[in-house]
Scaffold this motif. Structure first.
Motif, PDB file in Angstrom:
ATOM      1  N   MET A   1      54.006  33.563  43.431  1.00  0.00           N
ATOM      2  CA  MET A   1      53.831  34.621  42.451  1.00  0.00           C
ATOM      3  C   MET A   1      53.353  34.015  41.131  1.00  0.00           C
ATOM      4  SD  MET A   1      54.238  37.773  42.538  1.00  0.00           S
ATOM      5  CE  MET A   1      54.486  39.223  41.688  1.00  0.00           C
ATOM      6  N   TYR A   2      52.374  34.653  40.534  1.00  0.00           N
ATOM      7  CA  TYR A   2      51.844  34.173  39.266  1.00  0.00           C
ATOM      8  C   TYR A   2      52.720  34.621  38.105  1.00  0.00           C
ATOM      9  CZ  TYR A   2      47.555  33.063  41.747  1.00  0.00           C
ATOM     10  OH  TYR A   2      46.641  32.536  42.604  1.00  0.00           O
ATOM     11  N   THR A   3      52.814  33.762  37.103  1.00  0.00           N
ATOM     12  CA  THR A   3      53.533  34.134  35.893  1.00  0.00           C
ATOM     13  C   THR A   3      52.628  35.006  35.029  1.00  0.00           C
ATOM     14  OG1 THR A   3      52.747  32.249  34.621  1.00  0.00           O
ATOM     15  CG2 THR A   3      54.757  31.924  35.933  1.00  0.00           C
ATOM     16  N   SER A   4      53.218  35.642  34.044  1.00  0.00           N
ATOM     17  CA  SER A   4      52.419  36.493  33.162  1.00  0.00           C
ATOM     18  C   SER A   4      51.383  35.670  32.400  1.00  0.00           C
ATOM     19  CB  SER A   4      53.319  37.260  32.197  1.00  0.00           C
ATOM     20  OG  SER A   4      54.100  36.371  31.434  1.00  0.00           O
ATOM     21  N   ILE A   5      51.704  34.447  32.043  1.00  0.00           N
ATOM     22  CA  ILE A   5      50.738  33.594  31.341  1.00  0.00           C
ATOM     23  C   ILE A   5      49.585  33.230  32.267  1.00  0.00           C
ATOM     24  CG2 ILE A   5      50.423  31.304  30.287  1.00  0.00           C
ATOM     25  CD1 ILE A   5      51.721  33.406  28.456  1.00  0.00           C
ATOM     26  N   ALA A   6      49.866  32.997  33.529  1.00  0.00           N
ATOM     27  CA  ALA A   6      48.790  32.699  34.478  1.00  0.00           C
ATOM     28  C   ALA A   6      47.862  33.908  34.616  1.00  0.00           C
ATOM     29  CB  ALA A   6      49.362  32.311  35.835  1.00  0.00           C
ATOM     30  N   ILE A   7      48.421  35.085  34.656  1.00  0.00           N
ATOM     31  CA  ILE A   7      47.598  36.299  34.750  1.00  0.00           C
ATOM     32  C   ILE A   7      46.748  36.449  33.488  1.00  0.00           C
ATOM     33  CG2 ILE A   7      47.674  38.820  34.861  1.00  0.00           C
ATOM     34  CD1 ILE A   7      50.195  38.429  36.674  1.00  0.00           C
ATOM     35  N   ILE A   8      47.343  36.194  32.333  1.00  0.00           N
ATOM     36  CA  ILE A   8      46.579  36.240  31.077  1.00  0.00           C
ATOM     37  C   ILE A   8      45.451  35.214  31.125  1.00  0.00           C
ATOM     38  CG2 ILE A   8      46.703  35.721  28.604  1.00  0.00           C
ATOM     39  CD1 ILE A   8      49.499  37.023  28.621  1.00  0.00           C
ATOM     40  N   ARG A   9      45.740  34.020  31.624  1.00  0.00           N
ATOM     41  CA  ARG A   9      44.701  32.984  31.756  1.00  0.00           C
ATOM     42  C   ARG A   9      43.553  33.468  32.622  1.00  0.00           C
ATOM     43  NH1 ARG A   9      47.247  29.299  34.740  1.00  0.00           N
ATOM     44  NH2 ARG A   9      45.226  28.703  35.535  1.00  0.00           N
ATOM     45  N   PHE A  10      43.867  34.042  33.769  1.00  0.00           N
ATOM     46  CA  PHE A  10      42.824  34.515  34.683  1.00  0.00           C
ATOM     47  C   PHE A  10      41.982  35.616  34.034  1.00  0.00           C
ATOM     48  CE2 PHE A  10      45.914  33.322  38.281  1.00  0.00           C
ATOM     49  CZ  PHE A  10      45.431  32.022  38.317  1.00  0.00           C
ATOM     50  N   LEU A  11      42.634  36.535  33.351  1.00  0.00           N
ATOM     51  CA  LEU A  11      41.910  37.633  32.704  1.00  0.00           C
ATOM     52  C   LEU A  11      41.000  37.119  31.589  1.00  0.00           C
ATOM     53  CD1 LEU A  11      44.763  40.292  32.536  1.00  0.00           C
ATOM     54  CD2 LEU A  11      42.770  40.296  34.055  1.00  0.00           C
ATOM     55  N   ILE A  12      41.526  36.238  30.763  1.00  0.00           N
ATOM     56  CA  ILE A  12      40.722  35.671  29.676  1.00  0.00           C
ATOM     57  C   ILE A  12      39.537  34.896  30.247  1.00  0.00           C
ATOM     58  CG2 ILE A  12      40.719  33.890  27.873  1.00  0.00           C
ATOM     59  CD1 ILE A  12      43.556  34.847  27.142  1.00  0.00           C
ATOM     60  N   ALA A  13      39.794  34.091  31.254  1.00  0.00           N
ATOM     61  CA  ALA A  13      38.718  33.309  31.865  1.00  0.00           C
ATOM     62  C   ALA A  13      37.642  34.235  32.427  1.00  0.00           C
ATOM     63  CB  ALA A  13      39.280  32.408  32.961  1.00  0.00           C
ATOM     64  N   TYR A  14      38.052  35.265  33.123  1.00  0.00           N
ATOM     65  CA  TYR A  14      37.097  36.214  33.699  1.00  0.00           C
ATOM     66  C   TYR A  14      36.221  36.840  32.615  1.00  0.00           C
ATOM     67  CZ  TYR A  14      35.299  40.514  35.704  1.00  0.00           C
ATOM     68  OH  TYR A  14      34.476  41.539  36.085  1.00  0.00           O
ATOM     69  N   VAL A  15      36.847  37.325  31.563  1.00  0.00           N
ATOM     70  CA  VAL A  15      36.099  37.999  30.496  1.00  0.00           C
ATOM     71  C   VAL A  15      35.103  37.046  29.843  1.00  0.00           C
ATOM     72  CG1 VAL A  15      36.311  39.020  28.190  1.00  0.00           C
ATOM     73  CG2 VAL A  15      37.826  39.772  30.035  1.00  0.00           C
TER      74      VAL A  15
END
Length: 121
Positions: A1-15
């Motif tokens: 399971m991803y942490t909330s910071i990992a999800i934020i990282r993925f979203l920022i990277a994508y954008v």
């Protein structure tokens, strides 16, 4: 399971990776940069695009997060100042609507910066 910071990282990277690539691939964005009245708009666009892609990839790979977020925070502040603040002359609601995504990205970047651990590489 991803942490909330990992999800934020993925979203920022994508954008930022997609935004940077679009600046490199879509010549209409060059015209947009020219319309902003910035000095050396095309060169500036390529610099911004390169920073977005490189920093986005670093964030995606979880490398030097603190260092990678700093230029992106600067880019978001610049985008808000140059493209969104002038909207305040028409109305606060228009500003809030047009700046909403920039503000969210800025908050996510600051959150990521503040939560990132010091990394040796």
């Amino acid at each position: 399971m991803y942490t909330s910071i990992a999800i934020i990282r993925f979203l920022i990277a994508y954008v930022f990776i997609t935004s940077g690539l679009m600046k490199l691939l879509n010549e209409e964005l060059g015209n947009y940069f020219i319309s902003l009245g910035l000095p050396f708009p095309v060169i500036l666009m390529y610099i911004v695009a390169a920073l977005e892609v490189v920093c986005g990839v670093l964030i995606l790979m979880n490398r030097v997060i603190k260092l990678a977020t700093i230029p992106l925070i600067g880019i978001m502040l610049g985008a808000i100042l140059v493209t969104k603040i002038p909207i305040l002359h028409s109305s606060i609601i228009s500003f809030a609507f047009n700046a909403r995504l920039d503000i969210i990205m800025l908050v996510l970047l600051i959150t990521l910066y503040s939560r990132a651990t010091k990394q040796p590489y």
